[in-house]
Scaffold this motif. Structure first.
Motif, PDB file in Angstrom:
ATOM      1  N   UNK A 214       1.003  -1.184  -0.024  1.00 15.98           N
ATOM      2  CA  UNK A 214      -0.013  -0.191  -0.122  1.00 15.98           C
ATOM      3  C   UNK A 214       0.879   1.168   0.208  1.00 15.98           C
ATOM      4  N   UNK A 215       0.551   1.992  -0.790  1.00 18.14           N
ATOM      5  CA  UNK A 215       1.451   3.383  -0.999  1.00 18.14           C
ATOM      6  C   UNK A 215       1.133   4.289   0.286  1.00 18.14           C
ATOM      7  N   UNK A 216       2.116   4.705   1.163  1.00 15.60           N
ATOM      8  CA  UNK A 216       1.857   5.591   2.230  1.00 15.60           C
ATOM      9  C   UNK A 216       2.806   6.592   2.091  1.00 15.60           C
ATOM     10  N   UNK A 217       2.361   7.769   2.725  1.00 13.05           N
ATOM     11  CA  UNK A 217       3.416   8.782   2.785  1.00 13.05           C
ATOM     12  C   UNK A 217       4.681   8.383   3.563  1.00 13.05           C
ATOM     13  N   UNK A 218       5.760   8.909   2.912  1.00 14.37           N
ATOM     14  CA  UNK A 218       7.251   8.443   3.842  1.00 14.37           C
ATOM     15  C   UNK A 218       7.271   8.943   4.860  1.00 14.37           C
ATOM     16  N   UNK A 219       7.003  10.385   5.108  1.00 19.34           N
ATOM     17  CA  UNK A 219       7.276  10.883   6.341  1.00 19.34           C
ATOM     18  C   UNK A 219       5.930  11.666   6.994  1.00 19.34           C
ATOM     19  N   UNK A 220       5.851  11.656   8.208  1.00 19.69           N
ATOM     20  CA  UNK A 220       4.775  12.223   8.958  1.00 19.69           C
ATOM     21  C   UNK A 220       4.854  13.686   8.569  1.00 19.69           C
ATOM     22  N   UNK A 221       3.642  14.321   8.471  1.00 20.47           N
ATOM     23  CA  UNK A 221       3.455  15.760   8.250  1.00 20.47           C
ATOM     24  C   UNK A 221       3.605  16.326   9.490  1.00 20.47           C
ATOM     25  N   UNK A 222       4.685  17.366   9.501  1.00 21.23           N
ATOM     26  CA  UNK A 222       4.944  17.910  10.924  1.00 21.23           C
ATOM     27  C   UNK A 222       3.999  18.976  11.375  1.00 21.23           C
ATOM     28  N   UNK A 223       3.801  19.342  12.577  1.00 20.53           N
ATOM     29  CA  UNK A 223       3.058  20.305  12.991  1.00 20.53           C
ATOM     30  C   UNK A 223       3.238  21.746  12.271  1.00 20.53           C
ATOM     31  N   UNK A 224       4.530  21.734  12.157  1.00 23.34           N
ATOM     32  CA  UNK A 224       4.932  23.110  11.267  1.00 23.34           C
ATOM     33  C   UNK A 224       4.287  23.068  10.156  1.00 23.34           C
ATOM     34  N   UNK A 225       4.110  22.144   9.253  1.00 21.81           N
ATOM     35  CA  UNK A 225       3.812  22.045   8.022  1.00 21.81           C
ATOM     36  C   UNK A 225       2.352  22.095   7.869  1.00 21.81           C
ATOM     37  N   UNK A 226       1.727  21.294   9.161  1.00 22.46           N
ATOM     38  CA  UNK A 226       0.239  21.513   9.118  1.00 22.46           C
ATOM     39  C   UNK A 226      -0.114  23.105   9.415  1.00 22.46           C
ATOM     40  N   UNK A 227       0.586  23.740  10.219  1.00 23.31           N
ATOM     41  CA  UNK A 227       0.214  25.102  10.621  1.00 23.31           C
ATOM     42  C   UNK A 227       0.381  25.849   9.489  1.00 23.31           C
ATOM     43  N   UNK A 228       1.309  25.762   8.633  1.00 21.81           N
ATOM     44  CA  UNK A 228       1.540  26.399   7.135  1.00 21.81           C
ATOM     45  C   UNK A 228       0.303  26.233   6.510  1.00 21.81           C
ATOM     46  N   UNK A 229      -0.069  25.070   6.266  1.00 23.35           N
ATOM     47  CA  UNK A 229      -1.065  24.644   5.266  1.00 23.35           C
ATOM     48  C   UNK A 229      -2.436  25.507   5.846  1.00 23.35           C
ATOM     49  N   UNK A 230      -2.751  25.394   7.096  1.00 22.19           N
ATOM     50  CA  UNK A 230      -3.874  25.790   7.838  1.00 22.19           C
ATOM     51  C   UNK A 230      -3.970  27.406   7.775  1.00 22.19           C
ATOM     52  N   UNK A 231      -2.932  27.971   7.658  1.00 30.02           N
ATOM     53  CA  UNK A 231      -2.756  29.410   7.984  1.00 30.02           C
ATOM     54  C   UNK A 231      -3.917  30.205   6.845  1.00 30.02           C
TER      55      UNK A 231
END
Ligand SMILES: [Zn+2]
Length: 61
Positions: free
Chosen positions: A1-18
């Protein structure tokens, strides 16, 4: 099953949700009195909607 290689960091989530915040809800001008009001709602200052009186006028001295 294809999965993301890395966990999305809190920083990246915050940047997206800004950009998730909403702007001001005051989006329309009253046709009757010209006051700024929320779109598709009765004007709180003069009590009209689409040129029709909806709210009973409050007695002012
Ligand atoms: Zn109005």
């Amino acid at each position: 099953m294809p999965n993301p290689k890395h966990k999305t960091t809190k920083s990246k989530v915050g940047m997206r949700r800004s950009h998730h915040h909403t702007s001001t809800i005051l989006g329309a001008k009253c046709e009757n009195c010209g006051e700024l009001k929320q779109a598709h709602t009765v004007c709180p200052s003069c009590g009209t909607y689409k040129g029709r009186k909806v709210l009973a006028e409050t007695k002012e001295v």
